[in-house]
Design a protein around this motif. Structure first.
Motif, PDB file in Angstrom:
ATOM      1  N   SER A 148       0.828  -1.211   0.000  1.00 60.81           N
ATOM      2  CA  SER A 148       0.000   0.000   0.000  1.00 60.81           C
ATOM      3  C   SER A 148       0.859   1.256   0.000  1.00 60.81           C
ATOM      4  O   SER A 148       0.560   2.239  -0.693  1.00 60.81           O
ATOM      5  CB  SER A 148      -0.930   0.006   1.222  1.00 60.81           C
ATOM      6  OG  SER A 148      -1.830  -1.084   1.176  1.00 60.81           O
ATOM      7  N   LYS A 151       2.384   1.678  -3.517  1.00 64.29           N
ATOM      8  CA  LYS A 151       1.379   2.059  -4.517  1.00 64.29           C
ATOM      9  C   LYS A 151       0.958   3.509  -4.334  1.00 64.29           C
ATOM     10  O   LYS A 151       0.786   4.246  -5.310  1.00 64.29           O
ATOM     11  CB  LYS A 151       0.163   1.127  -4.441  1.00 64.29           C
ATOM     12  CG  LYS A 151       0.399  -0.237  -5.080  1.00 64.29           C
ATOM     13  CD  LYS A 151      -0.815  -1.140  -4.962  1.00 64.29           C
ATOM     14  CE  LYS A 151      -1.996  -0.644  -5.756  1.00 64.29           C
ATOM     15  NZ  LYS A 151      -1.788  -0.699  -7.220  1.00 64.29           N
ATOM     16  N   GLU A 156       2.788   2.045  -8.044  1.00 62.93           N
ATOM     17  CA  GLU A 156       2.867   0.608  -8.291  1.00 62.93           C
ATOM     18  C   GLU A 156       3.598  -0.060  -7.134  1.00 62.93           C
ATOM     19  O   GLU A 156       4.424   0.557  -6.454  1.00 62.93           O
ATOM     20  CB  GLU A 156       3.584   0.317  -9.613  1.00 62.93           C
ATOM     21  CG  GLU A 156       3.521  -1.149 -10.036  1.00 62.93           C
ATOM     22  CD  GLU A 156       4.001  -1.373 -11.462  1.00 62.93           C
ATOM     23  OE1 GLU A 156       4.311  -2.517 -11.812  1.00 62.93           O
ATOM     24  OE2 GLU A 156       4.065  -0.390 -12.231  1.00 62.93           O
ATOM     25  N   ASN A 353      -7.370  -7.243  -3.703  1.00 61.02           N
ATOM     26  CA  ASN A 353      -7.620  -5.915  -4.261  1.00 61.02           C
ATOM     27  C   ASN A 353      -6.797  -5.665  -5.517  1.00 61.02           C
ATOM     28  O   ASN A 353      -6.713  -4.533  -5.993  1.00 61.02           O
ATOM     29  CB  ASN A 353      -7.320  -4.834  -3.214  1.00 61.02           C
ATOM     30  CG  ASN A 353      -5.921  -4.951  -2.630  1.00 61.02           C
ATOM     31  OD1 ASN A 353      -5.493  -6.040  -2.253  1.00 61.02           O
ATOM     32  ND2 ASN A 353      -5.217  -3.845  -2.535  1.00 61.02           N
ATOM     33  N   LEU A 354      -6.188  -6.714  -6.072  1.00 63.52           N
ATOM     34  CA  LEU A 354      -5.337  -6.564  -7.253  1.00 63.52           C
ATOM     35  C   LEU A 354      -5.838  -7.434  -8.397  1.00 63.52           C
ATOM     36  O   LEU A 354      -6.487  -8.452  -8.176  1.00 63.52           O
ATOM     37  CB  LEU A 354      -3.891  -6.986  -6.935  1.00 63.52           C
ATOM     38  CG  LEU A 354      -3.177  -6.310  -5.767  1.00 63.52           C
ATOM     39  CD1 LEU A 354      -1.812  -6.955  -5.572  1.00 63.52           C
ATOM     40  CD2 LEU A 354      -3.030  -4.813  -6.004  1.00 63.52           C
ATOM     41  N   HIS A 358       0.051  -6.591 -11.986  1.00 62.68           N
ATOM     42  CA  HIS A 358       0.061  -5.274 -11.342  1.00 62.68           C
ATOM     43  C   HIS A 358      -1.009  -4.343 -11.884  1.00 62.68           C
ATOM     44  O   HIS A 358      -0.824  -3.116 -11.888  1.00 62.68           O
ATOM     45  CB  HIS A 358       1.449  -4.614 -11.473  1.00 62.68           C
ATOM     46  CG  HIS A 358       2.432  -5.114 -10.450  1.00 62.68           C
ATOM     47  ND1 HIS A 358       3.640  -4.489 -10.227  1.00 62.68           N
ATOM     48  CD2 HIS A 358       2.407  -6.172  -9.600  1.00 62.68           C
ATOM     49  CE1 HIS A 358       4.309  -5.154  -9.290  1.00 62.68           C
ATOM     50  NE2 HIS A 358       3.578  -6.181  -8.900  1.00 62.68           N
ATOM     51  N   ASP A 360      -5.047  -2.884 -11.744  1.00 56.85           N
ATOM     52  CA  ASP A 360      -5.950  -2.547 -10.646  1.00 56.85           C
ATOM     53  C   ASP A 360      -7.370  -2.987 -10.945  1.00 56.85           C
ATOM     54  O   ASP A 360      -7.912  -2.712 -12.019  1.00 56.85           O
ATOM     55  CB  ASP A 360      -5.930  -1.033 -10.392  1.00 56.85           C
ATOM     56  CG  ASP A 360      -4.589  -0.555  -9.861  1.00 56.85           C
ATOM     57  OD1 ASP A 360      -4.005  -1.279  -9.028  1.00 56.85           O
ATOM     58  OD2 ASP A 360      -4.130   0.520 -10.279  1.00 56.85           O
ATOM     59  N   ASP A 362     -10.002  -1.830  -9.723  1.00 64.36           N
ATOM     60  CA  ASP A 362     -10.921  -0.687  -9.793  1.00 64.36           C
ATOM     61  C   ASP A 362     -10.840   0.047 -11.133  1.00 64.36           C
ATOM     62  O   ASP A 362     -11.633   0.960 -11.387  1.00 64.36           O
ATOM     63  CB  ASP A 362     -10.608   0.311  -8.668  1.00 64.36           C
ATOM     64  CG  ASP A 362     -10.968  -0.240  -7.294  1.00 64.36           C
ATOM     65  OD1 ASP A 362     -11.966  -0.971  -7.201  1.00 64.36           O
ATOM     66  OD2 ASP A 362     -10.238   0.056  -6.336  1.00 64.36           O
ATOM     67  N   ASN A 363      -9.921  -0.333 -11.976  1.00 63.68           N
ATOM     68  CA  ASN A 363      -9.712   0.341 -13.251  1.00 63.68           C
ATOM     69  C   ASN A 363     -10.440  -0.418 -14.366  1.00 63.68           C
ATOM     70  O   ASN A 363     -10.064  -1.547 -14.698  1.00 63.68           O
ATOM     71  CB  ASN A 363      -8.212   0.407 -13.548  1.00 63.68           C
ATOM     72  CG  ASN A 363      -7.882   1.220 -14.778  1.00 63.68           C
ATOM     73  OD1 ASN A 363      -8.563   1.129 -15.792  1.00 63.68           O
ATOM     74  ND2 ASN A 363      -6.806   1.987 -14.690  1.00 63.68           N
ATOM     75  N   HIS A 366      -8.223  -1.760 -17.138  1.00 62.40           N
ATOM     76  CA  HIS A 366      -7.434  -2.918 -16.717  1.00 62.40           C
ATOM     77  C   HIS A 366      -8.296  -4.179 -16.693  1.00 62.40           C
ATOM     78  O   HIS A 366      -7.852  -5.254 -17.112  1.00 62.40           O
ATOM     79  CB  HIS A 366      -6.820  -2.665 -15.335  1.00 62.40           C
ATOM     80  CG  HIS A 366      -5.675  -1.701 -15.351  1.00 62.40           C
ATOM     81  ND1 HIS A 366      -4.983  -1.339 -14.209  1.00 62.40           N
ATOM     82  CD2 HIS A 366      -5.096  -1.016 -16.364  1.00 62.40           C
ATOM     83  CE1 HIS A 366      -4.024  -0.487 -14.524  1.00 62.40           C
ATOM     84  NE2 HIS A 366      -4.084  -0.266 -15.820  1.00 62.40           N
TER      85      HIS A 366
END
Length: 930
Positions: A148, A151, A156, A353-354, A358, A360, A362-363, A366
């Motif tokens: 965390s 990042k 990252e 959460n990944l 690498h 995300d 939430d993206n 991605h």
């Protein structure tokens, strides 16, 4: 032949290069294999992580590699079954639960013991095919705060440093890291660097004086939990003393003003008071950081395992960004990983959460990229449950099925009682493991036999981003399979035929590498495009290499961020304004002691592997709680006595170890013991499930507890060269027991809170039953028992046709018999009359104290005698005389500590010295039998 990769057996000797399965250093290991057996082991001389060095655990890997206690066949509902039945059961139950309750009703819980290829397939199945992000890992417990912090600051999860930086720096801050015991090979590199460059300064920042402080020039015993304030104070000191690199700040960073405003209140005086250290000590640290151009902050669990661990990480990073001491040789914030493949698991999305590579979760871009690459039917659209949350949801009935792989959460997670309740309440628990029994397997409806380190074939990534091959050198025993094979079989049985038809780990690695390269135009540091398209032979020959590996860095990259380009939206690093927070639970009148936890030198995690080796048990045989002598005196507790440590979360019973290495009202307990090795010594049951709100990492470094002396009425020591199956079940008298491995079999130490009538008779029955249970296919007749009684103790020996079966020593006083002597006496399986008489009389030599050097069996008494009688005054001289410290080097800090203690005592009176260094002799017999 099945899909397993079988190794052809040959009478010829061959050397296989693989990697060590312990900590995140990632040492290379050379193993000689003859006729399908590993017969010799040494460090790989050319491996960049260790250059041939190994710690005591790595040196003794082969002693732990036997098949005793292995899970050899699939088990469903307590019955051995076929792989087909087991796979069908897992697939059907998971599919049914998903159909009835949705994908978030199931979960995976993995481990840093998994290889990257195993992790990749598990993550792909859960996030891309089941469609849930409920896959987390025990890396959440050790590295997620560092993840965390990186990042938030860099955009990252990346460690910017390399091990070479430890050897090319002017200042090392060991912050919350006891590297001497947890990462010994790196600590040895620091020792060598300091010998080559005497100007190199080392500060140990830790509430307790650990073995690592022996190398340090200065030890700062800060108040537990005050690290963020310490580094806020450093940032403010740099600003006040022209220590800022304003050009670097302006060109390469964001949000510095807000960060400095928050740190500005932390004056030298306020910070020293808050951290409970002297102002002069603090200024010495700050001045060293200010004046040295090359600084490494080497931090570990003392930072990460906190309810504000991510903030502590960013407080450290802030100082490096502000001074421009990052991306340069010998500079940077360097988090050290606790497990062999914690980083590899993060690379492929092992945290909830990944996403993989690498990316995300939430993206949306991605998510679309990963789903399109996988051609999967779905993709998880939101973060899943982190480790402690996952078990909370199991307890609430929201997660109805869990698949646990290569880890033991009943021991490793906080608040054991709640974890056990969650496992008991969960509708369907599957465990893949290489052992037949542990605290978590007791809750499993399905047990799946997995390969172990010497059989697994794939890759791991160490703490400096270095990918190494772990090569399977032995055929897995029984029906054990690699984890990726088990996961792929279940996936196909669930109807996912297209995504899991792998021929071997090389194919999985290639897919992983191609995903890191997919649409990666320098947007992500993790780029393995230079490793795509490897043939199986090229994959087998892969040399250790640090990512990124691409067109720009075809041979890998030792140091990231050298160009000042980060991986945030605007390619600049982020300062994070930090408001220091104290631990969530404070000490009180009812719970006046502050407890911290950690690792020991010769043990690893829950002792699944290290617990098999007698040589590793010799250093610390019993779970202990270290407390300050002043506290021990007020409690009326002597060295070695049993104490109860408790709070609202749980209670443990441990032996007292007295040392001023911990401060007044501070305690330390090791994390390793569990119900396989002790009746009530699981440290993590004393820690509440309090986690960092950003990282989800539990607060394992501070817990308020109370300590009470435990009255023991009777003591017993039981040694057997044979397995004693279920020996501890039903022991009388409220017994606390500890078990460790002897040379030939188990050694039990039993402590009875209640006096047991005819304890000798009851223990005889227990031993007779246990031996029969252990040899059920070839029942043995009852033992013949010889005994000798004296005023305070009884000695018993069990003999049968096949020879010596057990030795029992019972006393109403603490047993001071050195069981190392039993090992030496009984190394030969043929026990003669002289040995039996010696056992009956318990005519053991004096207790030699703790074994300091495991490699050469050098005990504390031997070392003290050499110091006092021979005038030895250096670690090198001890090595020349006794050989201690000359092999793996893991004991050097303890040798240094003994030398320091002796030097401190030279001015004391003889009476004082006798009190400090009294070695407890064995009980002498009251009478002699002829």
């Amino acid at each position: 032949m099945s899909e397993l990769i079988k190794h052809k057996q040959s009478s010829e000797s061959k050397c296989v290069q693989t990697s060590c399965p312990y900590c995140g250093v990632g040492c290379g290991v050379d193993i000689t294999v003859e006729q399908g057996k590993a017969v010799k082991l040494s460090g790989t001389p050319e491996h960049p992580a260790n250059f041939g060095r190994l710690c005591v655990k790595g040196t003794n890997l082969l002693a732990t590699n036997h098949h005793q206690g292995r899970l050899l066949h699939p088990v469903v509902n307590g019955e051995q079954t076929s792989w087909e039945k087991a796979i069908e059961t897992v697939a059907a139950r998971f599919s049914q639960i998903i159909k009835e309750h949705g994908p978030d009703a199931v979960a995976f819980y993995g481990s840093g013991q998994l290889l990257t290829e195993d992790y990749y397939v598990a993550n792909k199945l859960m996030k891309g095919y089941i469609g849930s992000a409920n896959i987390d890992t025990n890396s959440r417990l050790c590295m997620s705060s560092a993840v965390s912090g990186y990042k938030r600051a860099f955009g990252e999860d990346l460690v910017p440093c390399s091990y070479q930086d430890l050897e090319n720096t002017d200042l090392i801050l060991l912050t919350g890291s006891n590297a001497a015991w947890t990462h010994p090979v790196l600590f040895q590199r620091m020792e060598k660097a300091k010998a080559v460059n005497p100007k190199l300064q080392i500060f140990a920042i830790d509430p307790r004086r650990t073995a690592s402080a022996e190398l340090a020039d200065f030890h700062l015993p800060i108040k537990p939990g005050t690290d963020a304030a310490l580094f806020n104070g450093l940032l403010n000191f740099l600003a006040d003393n022209r220590g800022l690199d304003q050009a670097y700040i302006d060109q390469y960073t964001n949000n510095f003003s807000a960060c400095l405003d928050q740190a500005g209140q932390w004056t030298l005086t306020k910070t020293a008071d808050y951290c409970n250290i002297s102002k002069s000590s603090l200024k010495r640290l700050y001045q060293a950081f200010l004046t040295n151009k090359r600084v490494i902050n080497f931090f570990s669990q003392g930072i990460n395992q906190s309810s504000s661990g991510a903030d502590k990480c960013n407080a450290i990073i802030n100082c490096h960004l502000a001074s421009g001491k990052i991306g340069k040789p010998g500079c940077g914030p360097f988090s050290i990983t606790g497990q062999p493949n914690a980083m590899g698991g993060r690379e492929v999305g092992g945290l909830s959460n990944l996403l993989a590579a690498h990316m995300d979760i939430d993206n949306p871009e991605h998510r679309a990229l990963v789903q399109n690459f996988w051609q999967s039917p779905t993709i998880a659209s939101a973060p899943g449950y982190k480790a402690t949350d996952l078990f909370d949801k199991m307890n609430q009935g929201k997660v109805k099925a869990v698949w646990i792989m290569a880890t033991n959460p009943a021991v490793s997670l906080p608040d054991r009682a709640k974890v056990e309740q969650a496992l008991a309440n969960c509708d369907f628990v599957v465990v893949s493991d290489c052992v037949a029994s542990n605290d978590t397997l007791a809750f499993a409806e399905v047990k799946l036999p997995a390969s172990s380190w010497s059989e697994k074939n794939g890759t791991v990534t160490n703490s400096e981003r270095r990918i190494s091959r772990q090569r399977g050198l032995l055929t897995p025993p029984g029906e054990a399979l690699d984890d990726w094979q088990i996961i792929s079989r279940v996936a196909k049985a669930m109807g996912f035929d297209q995504g899991f038809n792998y021929s071997g780990p090389a194919e999985i690695f290639d897919e992983h590498a191609r995903l890191t390269a997919c649409n990666n135009n320098g947007d992500r540091a993790l780029d393995l495009s230079g490793l795509t398209g490897l043939t199986t032979d090229e994959y087998d020959r892969l040399k250790p290499v640090q990512w990124p590996v691409n067109t720009k860095y075809p041979l890998g990259c030792a140091r990231i961020l050298a160009d000042g380009s980060f991986f945030t939206d605007n390619r600049k690093a982020n300062f994070i304004a930090i408001s220091p927070a104290t631990p969530k639970l404070a000490c009180s009148a009812g719970y006046p002691f502050s407890l911290t936890s950690g690792r020991l030198r010769d043990q690893w995690h829950t002792m699944t592997r290290t617990g098999k080796a007698n040589i590793l048990a010799e250093h610390t045989k019993a779970p202990e709680v270290t407390l300050n002598p002043a506290d021990a005196q007020s409690l009326g507790v002597a060295e070695g006595e049993m104490v109860k440590v408790s709070n609202e979360t749980g209670a443990v019973f441990l032996q007292a170890k007295l040392s001023d290495d911990v401060g007044v009202k501070q305690l330390f307990v090791p994390i390793h013991w569990n119900r396989e090795f002790a009746s009530s010594a699981t440290a993590n049951q004393l820690f509440a499930a309090i986690v960092d709100p950003v990282s989800g990492q539990p607060e394992f470094k501070q817990a308020p507890v109370q300590v009470e002396k435990t009255a023991i009425k009777q003591y017993a020591l039981i040694y057997s060269p044979r397995s004693l199956k279920n020996f501890t079940a039903g022991l009388p008298g409220h017994c606390h027991w500890i078990q460790h491995q002897g040379v030939q079999g188990p050694v039990y130490h039993c402590y009875f809170e209640q006096e047991v009538a005819d304890l000798a008779g009851q223990l005889k029955q227990h031993i007779n039953r246990a031996i029969k249970d252990s040899t059920s296919q070839d029942p043995r007749p009852d033992n013949s028992w010889l005994s000798h009684q004296s005023e305070h103790n009884s000695r018993l020996i069990a003999l049968a046709e096949q020879g010596f079966n057990a030795f029992v020593f019972i006393s109403d006083k603490p047993i001071k018999l050195n069981d190392s002597w039993l090992n030496e006496l009984l190394e030969n399986k043929e026990t003669d009359a002289e040995q039996i008489n010696a056992l009956l009389l318990a005519k053991a030599p004096k207790n030699k104290g703790r074994k300091i050097c495991s490699c050469f069996s050098i005990y504390e008494q031997d070392i003290v005698a050499a110091i006092e009688n021979d005038g030895i005054s250096s670690v090198d001289a001890l090595g020349a005389t006794l050989k201690c410290g000359t092999n793996c080097g893991s004991c050097k800090t303890e040798l240094s500590s003994l030398l320091r203690e002796h030097q401190a005592r030279e001015g004391e009176s003889e009476e004082q010295q006798a009190i400090v260094h009294t070695f407890i002799p064995s009980d002498e017999p009251e009478e002699v039998i002829t």
